[in-house]
Design a protein around this motif. Sequence first.
Motif, PDB file in Angstrom:
ATOM      1  N   VAL A   1      65.959  17.422 110.939  1.00 20.13           N
ATOM      2  CA  VAL A   1      66.177  18.610 110.102  1.00 20.13           C
ATOM      3  C   VAL A   1      67.280  18.419 109.075  1.00 20.13           C
ATOM      4  N   THR A   2      67.894  17.243 109.034  1.00 21.58           N
ATOM      5  CA  THR A   2      68.952  17.005 108.050  1.00 21.58           C
ATOM      6  C   THR A   2      68.609  15.905 107.048  1.00 21.58           C
ATOM      7  N   THR A   3      67.477  15.228 107.206  1.00 21.45           N
ATOM      8  CA  THR A   3      67.153  14.106 106.321  1.00 21.45           C
ATOM      9  C   THR A   3      65.870  14.318 105.517  1.00 21.45           C
ATOM     10  N   TRP A   4      65.349  15.546 105.476  1.00 24.44           N
ATOM     11  CA  TRP A   4      64.089  15.792 104.780  1.00 24.44           C
ATOM     12  C   TRP A   4      64.213  16.094 103.285  1.00 24.44           C
ATOM     13  N   PRO A   5      65.364  16.476 102.727  1.00 30.09           N
ATOM     14  CA  PRO A   5      65.394  16.914 101.321  1.00 30.09           C
ATOM     15  C   PRO A   5      64.890  15.885 100.312  1.00 30.09           C
ATOM     16  N   THR A   6      65.221  14.606 100.500  1.00 34.52           N
ATOM     17  CA  THR A   6      64.748  13.597  99.551  1.00 34.52           C
ATOM     18  C   THR A   6      63.230  13.530  99.517  1.00 34.52           C
ATOM     19  N   THR A   7      62.603  13.572 100.695  1.00 33.98           N
ATOM     20  CA  THR A   7      61.139  13.573 100.752  1.00 33.98           C
ATOM     21  C   THR A   7      60.565  14.808 100.068  1.00 33.98           C
ATOM     22  N   ALA A   8      61.183  15.972 100.275  1.00 35.65           N
ATOM     23  CA  ALA A   8      60.698  17.205  99.652  1.00 35.65           C
ATOM     24  C   ALA A   8      60.731  17.106  98.130  1.00 35.65           C
ATOM     25  N   ARG A   9      61.802  16.558  97.590  1.00 33.95           N
ATOM     26  CA  ARG A   9      61.909  16.395  96.140  1.00 33.95           C
ATOM     27  C   ARG A   9      60.824  15.466  95.599  1.00 33.95           C
ATOM     28  N   LEU A  10      60.636  14.337  96.245  1.00 35.12           N
ATOM     29  CA  LEU A  10      59.640  13.369  95.782  1.00 35.12           C
ATOM     30  C   LEU A  10      58.223  13.928  95.886  1.00 35.12           C
ATOM     31  N   VAL A  11      57.911  14.581  97.001  1.00 34.97           N
ATOM     32  CA  VAL A  11      56.563  15.115  97.194  1.00 34.97           C
ATOM     33  C   VAL A  11      56.292  16.259  96.226  1.00 34.97           C
ATOM     34  N   ARG A  12      57.284  17.098  95.968  1.00 42.77           N
ATOM     35  CA  ARG A  12      57.078  18.190  95.003  1.00 42.77           C
ATOM     36  C   ARG A  12      56.780  17.639  93.606  1.00 42.77           C
ATOM     37  N   ALA A  13      57.505  16.621  93.185  1.00 42.29           N
ATOM     38  CA  ALA A  13      57.240  16.029  91.876  1.00 42.29           C
ATOM     39  C   ALA A  13      55.832  15.445  91.805  1.00 42.29           C
TER      40      ALA A  13
ATOM     41  N   LEU B   1      60.311   9.102 115.901  1.00 43.58           N
ATOM     42  CA  LEU B   1      60.073  10.541 116.007  1.00 43.58           C
ATOM     43  C   LEU B   1      60.909  11.323 114.991  1.00 43.58           C
ATOM     44  N   ALA B   2      62.161  10.927 114.811  1.00 45.30           N
ATOM     45  CA  ALA B   2      63.018  11.609 113.846  1.00 45.30           C
ATOM     46  C   ALA B   2      62.484  11.434 112.427  1.00 45.30           C
ATOM     47  N   ALA B   3      62.003  10.235 112.105  1.00 43.67           N
ATOM     48  CA  ALA B   3      61.456   9.999 110.772  1.00 43.67           C
ATOM     49  C   ALA B   3      60.179  10.808 110.549  1.00 43.67           C
ATOM     50  N   VAL B   4      59.314  10.873 111.561  1.00 45.46           N
ATOM     51  CA  VAL B   4      58.081  11.657 111.426  1.00 45.46           C
ATOM     52  C   VAL B   4      58.403  13.130 111.226  1.00 45.46           C
ATOM     53  N   LEU B   5      59.375  13.658 111.992  1.00 46.66           N
ATOM     54  CA  LEU B   5      59.772  15.058 111.833  1.00 46.66           C
ATOM     55  C   LEU B   5      60.349  15.302 110.442  1.00 46.66           C
ATOM     56  N   SER B   6      61.198  14.398 109.978  1.00 46.93           N
ATOM     57  CA  SER B   6      61.807  14.551 108.668  1.00 46.93           C
ATOM     58  C   SER B   6      60.765  14.538 107.560  1.00 46.93           C
ATOM     59  N   VAL B   7      59.849  13.583 107.606  1.00 49.17           N
ATOM     60  CA  VAL B   7      58.825  13.476 106.569  1.00 49.17           C
ATOM     61  C   VAL B   7      57.866  14.656 106.632  1.00 49.17           C
ATOM     62  N   ALA B   8      57.544  15.139 107.835  1.00 48.99           N
ATOM     63  CA  ALA B   8      56.650  16.288 107.959  1.00 48.99           C
ATOM     64  C   ALA B   8      57.271  17.533 107.314  1.00 48.99           C
ATOM     65  N   ILE B   9      58.554  17.769 107.584  1.00 47.60           N
ATOM     66  CA  ILE B   9      59.222  18.928 106.975  1.00 47.60           C
ATOM     67  C   ILE B   9      59.288  18.764 105.459  1.00 47.60           C
ATOM     68  N   GLY B  10      59.678  17.574 105.000  1.00 49.60           N
ATOM     69  CA  GLY B  10      59.782  17.352 103.572  1.00 49.60           C
ATOM     70  C   GLY B  10      58.451  17.462 102.856  1.00 49.60           C
ATOM     71  N   ALA B  11      57.373  16.914 103.456  1.00 47.18           N
ATOM     72  CA  ALA B  11      56.057  16.987 102.827  1.00 47.18           C
ATOM     73  C   ALA B  11      55.553  18.423 102.773  1.00 47.18           C
ATOM     74  N   LEU B  12      55.775  19.187 103.845  1.00 50.38           N
ATOM     75  CA  LEU B  12      55.331  20.581 103.866  1.00 50.38           C
ATOM     76  C   LEU B  12      56.029  21.395 102.789  1.00 50.38           C
ATOM     77  N   ILE B  13      57.340  21.272 102.704  1.00 49.54           N
ATOM     78  CA  ILE B  13      58.088  22.032 101.701  1.00 49.54           C
ATOM     79  C   ILE B  13      57.760  21.547 100.295  1.00 49.54           C
ATOM     80  N   GLY B  14      57.626  20.222 100.121  1.00 54.09           N
ATOM     81  CA  GLY B  14      57.329  19.696  98.795  1.00 54.09           C
ATOM     82  C   GLY B  14      55.968  20.116  98.281  1.00 54.09           C
TER      83      GLY B  14
END
Length: 319
Positions: free
Chosen positions: A185-197, A122-135
């Motif tokens: 809410v603390t592990t999403w930044p890496t996903t956001a960077r990758l998805v934005r690129a 659940l934590a991983a899904v929440l993290s990836v969802a936030i990161g993908a949305l922002i990215g």
Amino acid sequence: MTTPSTESPETAPAAENTGAAAVPGPRATAWRRRRASAARFWREYRRHRAGVLGLAALLLFALVALTAPLTVGSDVASVTDAPGRPLQSPSAQFPLGTDQFGRSLLALVIWGSRVSLLVGLLAAVLSVAIGALIGITAGHFRGWYATVMMRVTDWFLVMPTLVLAIALATVMSRSLGTIVLAIGVTTWPTTARLVRAQTLAVESRPYIERARALGGGHWHVMSRHVLPNVMPLVLAQTTLIISSAILAEATLAFLGLGDPTVVSWGGLLQDAREAGAVSSGDWWYLVPPGIAIAVVALAFTLCGRAVEAVLNPRLGVSR
């Protein structure tokens, strides 16, 4: 002189309809392509021996977690009906020994797999969802919005993730939901960077300009064109983050920030520390949950690397 046709007017349209029905529709074609893509993915995945080994380990742990109510019972955490003596060493009756309350450690480890795997997923899904949305949104809209979002992402990147998770878990109530929220809410930044690129690379392609010229709006471009192209990256990132989320849950539980009424692998390590298992040499109290955490984290990492190698063969990940 022409011979009159023996085909009645009713049979001619029927033949035409039969021929039209033989042609698969767009939906059937799409499902056939998805099945072929899934078969091709599994065929490539099987070539990675480490990934197959990790997947087998995860399936075993999932089976153990799902069948825990049948194998060990739901009253395994009860301290009033403990079947053994406190801190009893491994024996035929208790293969992994007992804890300070006399409960079977094997049963506790099996029951704790349910909580640890669920919280990690659940934590991983929440993290990836936030990161993908922002990215995706930062890569699509750009301008001031992308600038603000990327500065927030940079701030989260430079801040220690564990410190932020501890701060959130401290100020909120001690529950599994708090642990999931603190990790997510603390592990999403890496996903956001990758998805934005990846989003920037996708939106530079000609078919995106064609979709916009045909009247496609922001939602159409992001949902129909960008999201399908970044989903493989999101899938690989999810498998890699799950292992980190399980380790983070174990760390927070070990620090006493988890739910004390719930049995988890990190909670067992916390109980062992409070019982003085390290100083007294009760190794059976520490080793089983520690090994379980390490094996599951390694299995998810192996699966994540295999998925990443299949989706991006240029990485050259060893098989």
